[in-house]
Design an enzyme around this catalytic site. Structure first.
Site, PDB file in Angstrom:
ATOM      1  N   GLY A 239       0.782  -1.273  -0.094  1.00 19.52           N
ATOM      2  CA  GLY A 239      -0.132   0.093  -0.083  1.00 19.52           C
ATOM      3  C   GLY A 239       0.743   1.362  -0.102  1.00 19.52           C
ATOM      4  N   ALA A 240       0.536   2.210   0.754  1.00 19.18           N
ATOM      5  CA  ALA A 240       1.296   3.492   0.817  1.00 19.18           C
ATOM      6  C   ALA A 240       2.685   3.342   1.366  1.00 19.18           C
ATOM      7  CB  ALA A 240       0.624   4.412   1.672  1.00 19.18           C
TER       8      ALA A 240
ATOM      9  N   ASN B  42       3.632   0.180  12.469  1.00 18.46           N
ATOM     10  CA  ASN B  42       3.230   0.982  13.679  1.00 18.46           C
ATOM     11  C   ASN B  42       2.600   0.336  14.746  1.00 18.46           C
ATOM     12  OD1 ASN B  42       4.228   3.603  12.996  1.00 18.46           O
ATOM     13  ND2 ASN B  42       2.228   4.264  12.017  1.00 18.46           N
TER      14      ASN B  42
ATOM     15  N   LYS C 244       7.478   6.114  19.275  1.00 22.46           N
ATOM     16  CA  LYS C 244       6.546   6.552  18.100  1.00 22.46           C
ATOM     17  C   LYS C 244       4.956   6.024  18.344  1.00 22.46           C
ATOM     18  CE  LYS C 244       5.397   6.911  13.534  1.00 22.46           C
ATOM     19  NZ  LYS C 244       5.626   6.024  12.494  1.00 22.46           N
TER      20      LYS C 244
HETATM   21  P1  NAD Z   1      -1.859   0.624   3.438  1.00 23.27           P
HETATM   22  O1  NAD Z   1      -3.249   0.113   3.949  1.00 23.27           O
HETATM   23  O2  NAD Z   1      -1.868   1.618   2.541  1.00 23.27           O
HETATM   24  O3  NAD Z   1      -1.269  -0.735   3.015  1.00 23.27           O
HETATM   25  C1  NAD Z   1      -1.367  -1.917   3.216  1.00 23.27           C
HETATM   26  C2  NAD Z   1      -1.534  -2.606   2.078  1.00 23.27           C
HETATM   27  O4  NAD Z   1      -1.564  -4.334   2.446  1.00 23.27           O
HETATM   28  C3  NAD Z   1      -2.531  -2.728   1.227  1.00 23.27           C
HETATM   29  O5  NAD Z   1      -2.481  -2.181   0.091  1.00 23.27           O
HETATM   30  C4  NAD Z   1      -3.414  -4.152   1.504  1.00 23.27           C
HETATM   31  O6  NAD Z   1      -4.029  -4.623   0.092  1.00 23.27           O
HETATM   32  C5  NAD Z   1      -2.135  -5.136   1.577  1.00 23.27           C
HETATM   33  N1  NAD Z   1      -2.462  -6.176   2.276  1.00 23.27           N
HETATM   34  C6  NAD Z   1      -3.126  -6.405   3.599  1.00 23.27           C
HETATM   35  N2  NAD Z   1      -3.278  -7.588   3.817  1.00 23.27           N
HETATM   36  C7  NAD Z   1      -2.829  -8.426   3.004  1.00 23.27           C
HETATM   37  C8  NAD Z   1      -2.993  -9.807   2.487  1.00 23.27           C
HETATM   38  N3  NAD Z   1      -2.921 -10.564   3.519  1.00 23.27           N
HETATM   39  N4  NAD Z   1      -2.197 -10.150   1.317  1.00 23.27           N
HETATM   40  C9  NAD Z   1      -1.787  -9.051   0.419  1.00 23.27           C
HETATM   41  N5  NAD Z   1      -2.006  -7.922   0.631  1.00 23.27           N
HETATM   42  C10 NAD Z   1      -2.262  -7.453   1.697  1.00 23.27           C
HETATM   43  O7  NAD Z   1      -1.199   0.882   4.848  1.00 23.27           O
HETATM   44  P2  NAD Z   1       0.139   1.764   4.964  1.00 23.27           P
HETATM   45  O8  NAD Z   1      -0.326   3.075   5.275  1.00 23.27           O
HETATM   46  O9  NAD Z   1       1.103   1.669   4.059  1.00 23.27           O
HETATM   47  O10 NAD Z   1       0.561   1.415   6.394  1.00 23.27           O
HETATM   48  C11 NAD Z   1       1.139   0.007   6.732  1.00 23.27           C
HETATM   49  C12 NAD Z   1       1.677   0.118   8.082  1.00 23.27           C
HETATM   50  O11 NAD Z   1       2.860   1.245   8.233  1.00 23.27           O
HETATM   51  C13 NAD Z   1       0.659   0.440   9.080  1.00 23.27           C
HETATM   52  O12 NAD Z   1       1.069  -0.445  10.374  1.00 23.27           O
HETATM   53  C14 NAD Z   1       0.941   1.861   9.391  1.00 23.27           C
HETATM   54  O13 NAD Z   1       0.428   2.284  10.518  1.00 23.27           O
HETATM   55  C15 NAD Z   1       2.361   1.951   9.374  1.00 23.27           C
HETATM   56  N6  NAD Z   1       2.899   3.278   8.780  1.00 23.27           N
HETATM   57  C16 NAD Z   1       2.167   4.021   7.921  1.00 23.27           C
HETATM   58  C17 NAD Z   1       2.605   5.270   7.798  1.00 23.27           C
HETATM   59  C18 NAD Z   1       2.088   6.231   6.563  1.00 23.27           C
HETATM   60  O14 NAD Z   1       2.385   7.600   6.353  1.00 23.27           O
HETATM   61  N7  NAD Z   1       1.080   5.527   5.602  1.00 23.27           N
HETATM   62  C19 NAD Z   1       4.139   5.718   8.316  1.00 23.27           C
HETATM   63  C20 NAD Z   1       4.588   5.099   9.178  1.00 23.27           C
HETATM   64  C21 NAD Z   1       4.224   3.883   9.499  1.00 23.27           C
END
Ligand code: NAD
Length: 307
Positions: free
Chosen positions: A9-10, A102, A184
């Site tokens: 994802g992101a 996180n 964090k």
């Molecule tokens: P997100 O929802 O954008 O990405 C998660 C991805 O995982 C999704 O694309 C989803 O389709 C995929 N996914 C989930 N389960 C799956 C499975 N069983 N098989 C295949 N794909 C699967 O989330 P994100 O924002 O990238 O965050 C990910 C982690 O990083 C979280 O714990 C978040 O708190 C942490 N985080 C995010 C940020 C941010 O700025 N977005 C910053 C630091 C930490």
């Protein structure tokens, strides 16, 4: 190294994109059909600090067959067990698995699927957003800290930190990463839940004397539980750290606001305030703020019909 991003994802797109700029090979894993199709057909579109579209391999976790050197976990916390189940086929003798989610308590989950000597735990302050399928928006600077869970496996941890630094992700091997993970978690545990419940920006919570009092009570509970777990935390220092971040991110709606209020998705509350409330029970003391916040977020999820 052959690096898989388990959850693209992101954040997974940020790490995958930046690693693709090195000599290391990267494969994105995800199960979101539209995202996979968009990247396979048109490449991964990056906007923000850089504007570029890159060709990157992407597939479902169960379709991957070549053993990994490194797997970087980037699902949301509640999605982690399914992902760990689905990547079993690419974990070989030398594979290392790095968790940068996180929140708290992930090591206990990962250990149920993967031997401890393969696990690296870390925390990152990089951020990322998704504009839609196949389109990541990347802004700002960051860094990350990581540590091998098995101290006899430090070399692997240093190697991974070196590779991530080559990818301009500013990684540091940390001999004691837990305080950083908890620090964090205090940022997320104060800002995410309050902004989601009060439907406001970080700056608005911190500008209110009631909001600020709430933040300090939450930090107090996190620190008390962390110390009871043996983590080296200093409440005063953490309050200062959280205040500094709140100033830099004052106009921002944190991810839990985006998930719950804007997109009606499940939240990671059980791995933040919820994890602290649960751990506190084990030590026999109360964490009323974390407990109530967790219940309120879950109540909101169920009122909105989110499953
Ligand atoms: P997100 O929802 O954008 O990405 C998660 C991805 O995982 C999704 O694309 C989803 O389709 C995929 N996914 C989930 N389960 C799956 C499975 N069983 N098989 C295949 N794909 C699967 O989330 P994100 O924002 O990238 O965050 C990910 C982690 O990083 C979280 O714990 C978040 O708190 C942490 N985080 C995010 C940020 C941010 O700025 N977005 C910053 C630091 C930490």
């Amino acid at each position: 190294m052959l690096v898989y991003i388990a959850g693209s994802g992101a954040m997974g797109c940020r790490f995958g994109y930046q690693i693709s700029k090195t000599n290391h090979q990267v494969i994105l894993l995800d199960n979101w059909e539209d995202h996979i199709k968009a990247i396979q057909e048109n490449g991964l579109k990056i906007t923000g600090d850089v504007e570029e579209t890159v060709k990157l391999p992407i597939m479902k976790p169960t379709e991957a067959t070549t053993e990994a050197d490194l797997i970087i976990l980037f699902t949301k916390a509640m999605q982690l067990p399914q992902m760990l189940q689905d990547i079993k086929g690419i974990i070989g003798k030398e594979t290392k698995v790095l968790c940068l989610l996180n929140g708290l308590g992930h090591a206990d989950v990962i250990r149920q699927y993967i031997p401890e000597q393969k696990i690296l735990m870390g925390v990152t302050i990089w951020t990322a957003g998704l504009k839609g399928p196949g389109h990541a928006h990347l802004e700002g600077e960051g860094g990350l800290h990581l540590q091998s869970m098995d101290p006899s496996n430090k070399d692997a941890g240093y190697q991974v930190a070196e590779m991530l630094t080559e990818a301009k992700l500013a990684a540091t091997y940390d001999e004691n990463v837990l305080p950083n993970i908890w620090r964090k978690a205090c940022v997320n545990g104060t800002m995410n839940s309050t902004c989601a419940l009060l439907d406001c920006t970080i700056g608005q919570v911190f500008a209110s004397e009631y909001g600020l009092a709430l933040v300090k009570e939450i930090i107090h509970e996190f620190v008390r539980v962390g110390i009871a777990e043996g983590v080296d935390l200093n409440e005063e220092e953490i309050v200062k750290y959280v205040m500094e971040i709140s100033k830099k991110a004052s106009h921002h709606y944190p991810s839990m606001h985006q998930d719950l209020v804007q997109n009606h998705r499940l939240t990671e509350i059980d791995y933040l305030n919820g994890a602290v409330a649960k751990k506190a029970e084990k030590f026999g003391f109360e964490t009323p703020y974390c407990q109530m916040i967790t219940q309120m977020i879950h109540a909101k999820e169920s009122i909105l019909g989110i499953k």
